[in-house]
Design a protein around this motif. Sequence first.
Motif, PDB file in Angstrom:
ATOM      1  N   ALA A  39       0.827  -1.209   0.000  1.00  0.00           N
ATOM      2  CA  ALA A  39       0.000   0.000   0.000  1.00  0.00           C
ATOM      3  C   ALA A  39       0.863   1.261   0.000  1.00  0.00           C
ATOM      4  O   ALA A  39       1.964   1.284   0.545  1.00  0.00           O
ATOM      5  N   LYS A  40       0.362   2.296  -0.668  1.00  0.00           N
ATOM      6  CA  LYS A  40       1.051   3.580  -0.739  1.00  0.00           C
ATOM      7  C   LYS A  40       0.166   4.646  -0.109  1.00  0.00           C
ATOM      8  O   LYS A  40      -1.064   4.554  -0.160  1.00  0.00           O
ATOM      9  N   PRO A  41       0.758   5.680   0.451  1.00  0.00           N
ATOM     10  CA  PRO A  41      -0.052   6.772   0.984  1.00  0.00           C
ATOM     11  C   PRO A  41      -0.835   7.440  -0.150  1.00  0.00           C
ATOM     12  O   PRO A  41      -0.396   7.452  -1.305  1.00  0.00           O
ATOM     13  N   ALA A  42      -1.967   8.004   0.176  1.00  0.00           N
ATOM     14  CA  ALA A  42      -2.789   8.677  -0.834  1.00  0.00           C
ATOM     15  C   ALA A  42      -2.005   9.783  -1.527  1.00  0.00           C
ATOM     16  O   ALA A  42      -2.179  10.025  -2.726  1.00  0.00           O
ATOM     17  N   SER A  43      -1.104  10.451  -0.799  1.00  0.00           N
ATOM     18  CA  SER A  43      -0.326  11.544  -1.399  1.00  0.00           C
ATOM     19  C   SER A  43       0.581  11.047  -2.520  1.00  0.00           C
ATOM     20  O   SER A  43       0.956  11.811  -3.401  1.00  0.00           O
ATOM     21  N   VAL A  44       0.914   9.753  -2.494  1.00  0.00           N
ATOM     22  CA  VAL A  44       1.736   9.161  -3.555  1.00  0.00           C
ATOM     23  C   VAL A  44       0.845   8.519  -4.619  1.00  0.00           C
ATOM     24  O   VAL A  44       1.071   8.685  -5.812  1.00  0.00           O
ATOM     25  N   ALA A  45      -0.170   7.800  -4.205  1.00  0.00           N
ATOM     26  CA  ALA A  45      -1.026   7.069  -5.135  1.00  0.00           C
ATOM     27  C   ALA A  45      -1.889   7.994  -5.987  1.00  0.00           C
ATOM     28  O   ALA A  45      -2.018   7.792  -7.195  1.00  0.00           O
ATOM     29  N   VAL A  46      -2.490   8.997  -5.383  1.00  0.00           N
ATOM     30  CA  VAL A  46      -3.353   9.950  -6.109  1.00  0.00           C
ATOM     31  C   VAL A  46      -3.076  11.371  -5.587  1.00  0.00           C
ATOM     32  O   VAL A  46      -3.886  11.952  -4.874  1.00  0.00           O
ATOM     33  N   PRO A  47      -1.922  11.942  -5.970  1.00  0.00           N
ATOM     34  CA  PRO A  47      -1.509  13.224  -5.391  1.00  0.00           C
ATOM     35  C   PRO A  47      -2.503  14.366  -5.636  1.00  0.00           C
ATOM     36  O   PRO A  47      -2.719  15.196  -4.760  1.00  0.00           O
ATOM     37  N   ALA A  48      -3.116  14.395  -6.821  1.00  0.00           N
ATOM     38  CA  ALA A  48      -4.060  15.487  -7.107  1.00  0.00           C
ATOM     39  C   ALA A  48      -5.264  15.427  -6.180  1.00  0.00           C
ATOM     40  O   ALA A  48      -5.735  16.455  -5.676  1.00  0.00           O
ATOM     41  N   LEU A  49      -5.748  14.235  -5.947  1.00  0.00           N
ATOM     42  CA  LEU A  49      -6.904  14.079  -5.069  1.00  0.00           C
ATOM     43  C   LEU A  49      -6.527  14.348  -3.612  1.00  0.00           C
ATOM     44  O   LEU A  49      -7.253  15.016  -2.876  1.00  0.00           O
ATOM     45  N   ALA A  50      -5.363  13.860  -3.199  1.00  0.00           N
ATOM     46  CA  ALA A  50      -4.923  14.041  -1.818  1.00  0.00           C
ATOM     47  C   ALA A  50      -4.628  15.504  -1.509  1.00  0.00           C
ATOM     48  O   ALA A  50      -4.723  15.932  -0.363  1.00  0.00           O
TER      49      ALA A  50
END
Length: 102
Positions: A39-50
């Motif tokens: 698992a990756k942090p949201a800031s890495v997986a979907v930076p625009a959304l995070a």
Amino acid sequence: MPRKPKFIMPTDEEDALINQGILQDADNPELTDQDFLNAKPASVAVPALAAQRRVRGPQKAPTKKLVSIRLDPDLIDRLKQDGPGWQGRVNDMLRQAIGLTS
């Protein structure tokens, strides 16, 4: 008094039914230990959304006013003993004390 109600654990039969339902749901499988390791942090997986920050706007029709008063610690402790909602109960007590009914 605890702030959250006590958690009721499922019986063995209920737990078996829950696990059976999880196994049958191909669209939403149970995550494995390996899934959690990958698992990756949201800031890495979907930076625009995070990066989006949602902020609550102003209350459209304020129903209460924020005030600050100093009260004795033993009074606050006693009021909090009855659990969540103590400030609303204080509001009701004050309304009754000065002859306003809610």
